[in-house]
Structures are given as C-alpha cells and as structure tokens.
Design an enzyme around this catalytic site. Structure first.
Site, PDB file in Angstrom:
ATOM      1  N   THR A  47     -35.708  -0.698  13.956  1.00  0.00           N
ATOM      2  CA  THR A  47     -36.582  -0.212  12.876  1.00  0.00           C
ATOM      3  C   THR A  47     -35.830  -0.010  11.560  1.00  0.00           C
ATOM      4  OG1 THR A  47     -37.211   1.289  14.684  1.00  0.00           O
ATOM      5  CG2 THR A  47     -38.496   1.413  12.640  1.00  0.00           C
ATOM      6  N   TRP A  49     -32.920  -1.005  10.556  1.00  0.00           N
ATOM      7  CA  TRP A  49     -32.379  -2.268  10.044  1.00  0.00           C
ATOM      8  C   TRP A  49     -33.485  -3.014   9.294  1.00  0.00           C
ATOM      9  CZ3 TRP A  49     -30.351  -6.760  13.634  1.00  0.00           C
ATOM     10  CH2 TRP A  49     -29.629  -7.679  12.837  1.00  0.00           C
ATOM     11  N   HIS A  97     -43.974   4.272  14.743  1.00  0.00           N
ATOM     12  CA  HIS A  97     -43.571   3.834  16.090  1.00  0.00           C
ATOM     13  C   HIS A  97     -44.814   3.727  16.982  1.00  0.00           C
ATOM     14  CE1 HIS A  97     -39.260   3.795  15.782  1.00  0.00           C
ATOM     15  NE2 HIS A  97     -39.115   5.077  15.611  1.00  0.00           N
ATOM     16  N   SER A 221     -25.997  -5.667   6.395  1.00  0.00           N
ATOM     17  CA  SER A 221     -25.122  -6.032   7.518  1.00  0.00           C
ATOM     18  C   SER A 221     -24.780  -4.795   8.352  1.00  0.00           C
ATOM     19  CB  SER A 221     -23.824  -6.661   6.992  1.00  0.00           C
ATOM     20  OG  SER A 221     -23.039  -5.645   6.389  1.00  0.00           O
ATOM     21  N   MET A 225     -24.210  -0.996   6.975  1.00  0.00           N
ATOM     22  CA  MET A 225     -25.081   0.083   7.469  1.00  0.00           C
ATOM     23  C   MET A 225     -24.301   1.129   8.250  1.00  0.00           C
ATOM     24  SD  MET A 225     -28.805  -1.625   7.949  1.00  0.00           S
ATOM     25  CE  MET A 225     -29.361  -0.170   8.784  1.00  0.00           C
ATOM     26  N   LYS A 271     -23.484   0.877  18.021  1.00  0.00           N
ATOM     27  CA  LYS A 271     -22.740  -0.377  18.244  1.00  0.00           C
ATOM     28  C   LYS A 271     -23.390  -1.555  17.530  1.00  0.00           C
ATOM     29  CE  LYS A 271     -20.458   0.416  22.664  1.00  0.00           C
ATOM     30  NZ  LYS A 271     -20.413  -0.017  24.061  1.00  0.00           N
ATOM     31  N   GLY A 272     -24.718  -1.595  17.563  1.00  0.00           N
ATOM     32  CA  GLY A 272     -25.431  -2.683  16.902  1.00  0.00           C
ATOM     33  C   GLY A 272     -25.147  -4.050  17.501  1.00  0.00           C
TER      34      GLY A 272
HETATM   35  S1  PPS Z   1     -35.058   4.537  15.429  1.00  0.00           S
HETATM   36  O1  PPS Z   1     -34.439   5.878  15.651  1.00  0.00           O
HETATM   37  O2  PPS Z   1     -36.083   4.264  16.413  1.00  0.00           O
HETATM   38  O3  PPS Z   1     -35.519   4.342  14.078  1.00  0.00           O
HETATM   39  O4  PPS Z   1     -33.843   3.527  15.742  1.00  0.00           O
HETATM   40  P1  PPS Z   1     -33.810   2.001  15.310  1.00  0.00           P
HETATM   41  O5  PPS Z   1     -33.447   1.921  13.893  1.00  0.00           O
HETATM   42  O6  PPS Z   1     -35.066   1.334  15.745  1.00  0.00           O
HETATM   43  O7  PPS Z   1     -32.667   1.387  16.201  1.00  0.00           O
HETATM   44  C1  PPS Z   1     -31.326   1.761  16.076  1.00  0.00           C
HETATM   45  C2  PPS Z   1     -30.484   0.646  16.645  1.00  0.00           C
HETATM   46  O8  PPS Z   1     -30.371  -0.413  15.682  1.00  0.00           O
HETATM   47  C3  PPS Z   1     -28.986  -0.662  15.421  1.00  0.00           C
HETATM   48  N1  PPS Z   1     -28.773  -1.120  14.049  1.00  0.00           N
HETATM   49  C4  PPS Z   1     -28.264  -2.327  13.740  1.00  0.00           C
HETATM   50  N2  PPS Z   1     -27.890  -3.361  14.524  1.00  0.00           N
HETATM   51  C5  PPS Z   1     -27.403  -4.467  13.891  1.00  0.00           C
HETATM   52  N3  PPS Z   1     -27.261  -4.582  12.558  1.00  0.00           N
HETATM   53  C6  PPS Z   1     -27.644  -3.566  11.726  1.00  0.00           C
HETATM   54  N4  PPS Z   1     -27.515  -3.700  10.411  1.00  0.00           N
HETATM   55  C7  PPS Z   1     -28.167  -2.373  12.334  1.00  0.00           C
HETATM   56  N5  PPS Z   1     -28.636  -1.191  11.849  1.00  0.00           N
HETATM   57  C8  PPS Z   1     -28.987  -0.447  12.902  1.00  0.00           C
HETATM   58  C9  PPS Z   1     -28.343   0.690  15.709  1.00  0.00           C
HETATM   59  O9  PPS Z   1     -26.945   0.574  15.837  1.00  0.00           O
HETATM   60  C10 PPS Z   1     -29.066   1.089  16.976  1.00  0.00           C
HETATM   61  O10 PPS Z   1     -28.664   0.312  18.104  1.00  0.00           O
HETATM   62  P2  PPS Z   1     -27.477   0.709  19.103  1.00  0.00           P
HETATM   63  O11 PPS Z   1     -27.583  -0.253  20.246  1.00  0.00           O
HETATM   64  O12 PPS Z   1     -27.718   2.133  19.518  1.00  0.00           O
HETATM   65  O13 PPS Z   1     -26.205   0.535  18.349  1.00  0.00           O
END
Ligand code: PPS
Length: 312
Positions: A47, A49, A97, A221, A225, A271-272
C-alpha cells in the site's frame, strides 16, 4: 471483542480497536467524489509503496516535504475519517484496506488494488503486528500470528476473501489490480501501467520525459523509502493524537490508546523482498497454508496472479 481485547467485529469488518468505531462508520458511508482515486489493499501488500508511486506520478517525482505532508496528501480513510479526505489536496489518492463489498464505490472514481502473495503478506503482517505496541503482540511468535492469519482473525479479516472480492472486478474499467511482485520485478513497467491508469496524460508524460520517470523510480525505490523509517517511527508517537482527533470522542480502550502513544519498534519499510516466507514458514505451516489456499480459492483463478513467483 477478541480474547486479547484488541480486535472487534464492526459492520462486517474484523478490525482492531486502533480504528475508532465512529471513524470506521463514516468511512464506510463515504460517498466518492467524481475523480476520486483510491489505493486499496489487504494490509501489508504494498500500500505505502503504491501511495508513494501515485504521489510521485502526480508530482513529477518530487517527494513530499515530510511525513505530515505525505499523510495529509495520502489520507487513510478508515483511520482518519472523511474530513481528512475532504481536505486532501488534489490530485491525490485515498488509502483504504476495505474488501470490495465495503469499499465506497462510484463509477466516477478509480481504484488501484495492490496485492501480494499470501505467504509474504502473512510474514510482513506478523512483523507489523508485533512492532506496534497497541496490538500487544511484541512477545508473540510467528506461529501464533500464522494461526490468526489463516483463521482471518487479524486486521481486515480473511486475506483470501479480500483478494477474491477485488480480483473478481479486475476487468472493470475503473479498477486496476496489480501485484507487489510485478512491481518488484519490473518497477518501470509497473509505474507506467499505473500512470496510464491514472490518466492518459500521465503515461504520455513519463514516456516523453524519461528524466521524470527516472526521478519517480528513484524516489519510490526501496532504498529511498527505507530512508523514511526513522521519521516514520517519530510520526507514530503522534499517531494517537492524530487518530484521536478524527473522532469527537475516543472510543478505543484506554490501554490501547495508551499503547498507541508508544513509537513503532521495528522498521516500517522492513525487508521489501519477495520470498521472506522462506525464513519463517515451517513445513507444517506450508502444508496448512496450501490447504487454506485450496479451500478458500476453490473456483477462482486468483492464485494465478503469482504464477511467475516462486511459492511453496
Ligand atoms: S500497510 O501497513 O498495510 O500500509 O503496509 P504496506 O505498505 O501495505 O506494506 C508494507 C510492506 O511493503 C514493503 N515496502 C516496499 N517494498 C519494496 N519497495 C518499496 N519501495 C517498499 N516500500 C514498502 C515494506 O517493506 C513491507 O514489506 P516487508 O515484507 O514487511 O518488508
């Protein structure tokens, strides 16, 4: 109310008390305005992102001034209520959501539904739940969260029902279903797809001005972030006040309100990656998740969204 006192059932939604009852009520009753854009997801599916990508597309890749500015320009409907949406500078996008049947719908609004495979979503959701003190989950193991996730006893209820509710509308003109994994594997193509969906002129601009596309890729990126994490942690200390102000009277239990004042303990942008499930799932949990997938997605092709992703 759940045994732990954190979750409740409201208007067909299973949700934690962090979300105040009157605010959720007014969110569900919100009437979209022509041109509204919603970023919708089950929690932890990408979300934030997506919010940053849409923000960057609207603003030529110039990042928000600070967290307050971002929150004002990308309001979370069920948490901050309709006043936050009404005062959002436009063009902007509203975060929800909500599953399809509860989402405020209008043929004159657009909906970007971002989704992520259930294994990684579950892992990310576990870390989220243990990192926010208000969930009272800091000391709990993954095992316990896994049980709650497969039973749909986490914020926003059942993952699969949520996915299918939107997936069934993937061909609607005003709905774009896009996966976290697709964005990870080819962010450039993902951003162009989102820009085209927002409006022909946005896609055209990015194709005509590659430097703007490069800037958007850079500001959204993972590395950039992750740089917001410390600021976000500080912002979470203010969250209790901001969430409290969204309702005339505070409706969450006093202990939850107190815990909400404590900052998030982990990193929000954690971790992303694709595949963190490998570091968390036991063989038995994989078996149980597969059973759950088979049961809940029977008759649906929703899991084909991840046909190119390595899943157990
Ligand atoms: S929420 O609380 O529902 O709004 O969370 P949400 O933003 O949907 O999800 C958070 C996960 O997205 C990862 N994230 C990213 N991944 C890749 N690139 C970018 N730029 C990025 N930004 C946020 C974030 O790290 C969370 O995943 P996990 O697996 O926990 O790292």
């Amino acid at each position: 109310m759940s045994a732990c006192g954190v979750y409740r059932e409201q208007d067909g939604l299973y949700i934690s008390c962090i979300f105040q009852e009157p605010v959720v009520k007014e969110a569900l009753a919100y009437k979209p305005k022509p041109g509204d854009v919603f970023i919708v997801s089950y929690p932890k599916c990408g979300t934030t992102w997506m919010q940053h990508i849409v923000y960057a597309i609207y603003n030529d890749g110039i990042p928000p001034k600070d967290m307050d500015d971002f929150m004002r320009r990308a309001p979370f409907l069920e948490m901050l209520g309709t006043a936050a949406v009404d005062s959002m500078p436009r063009p902007g996008a509203i975060k929800t959501h909500l599953p399809y049947h509860l989402q405020p719908m209008s043929p004159e609004a657009k909906y970007i539904y971002v989704t992520r495979n259930p294994y990684d979503c579950c892992v990310s959701f576990y870390h989220h739940t243990r990192s926010f003190p208000a969930y009272r989950f800091a000391q709990e193991p993954f095992d316990k969260f896994f049980d709650m996730f497969v039973e749909g006893k986490v914020d926003y209820g059942d993952y699969f029902e949520h996915q299918i509710s939107w997936y069934d509308h993937r061909n609607d003109d005003n709905v774009l279903v896009i996966t976290y994994e697709e964005l990870k594997m080819d962010p450039r193509a993902g951003i162009l797809k989102i820009a085209d969906f927002l409006g022909e002129s946005y896609g055209k601009k990015l194709r005509g001005q590659p430097e703007v596309l490069e800037r958007i890729l850079n500001t959204t990126s993972l590395k950039t972030m992750k740089g917001f994490n410390e600021e976000f942690k500080k912002w979470t200390e203010k969250a209790a006040d901001i969430i409290g102000q969204a309702s005339k009277s505070v409706t969450m239990p006093a202990e939850v309100a107190e815990d909400l004042k404590k900052p998030m303990t982990g990193d929000f942008v954690r971790k992303g990656i694709i595949g963190d499930w490998k570091n968390h799932f036991t063989p038995d949990q994989i078996r149980r998740m597969k059973e759950r997938i088979a049961e809940k997605t029977k008759g649906s092709t929703v899991m084909s969204l991840w046909k190119d992703v390595e899943l157990p």
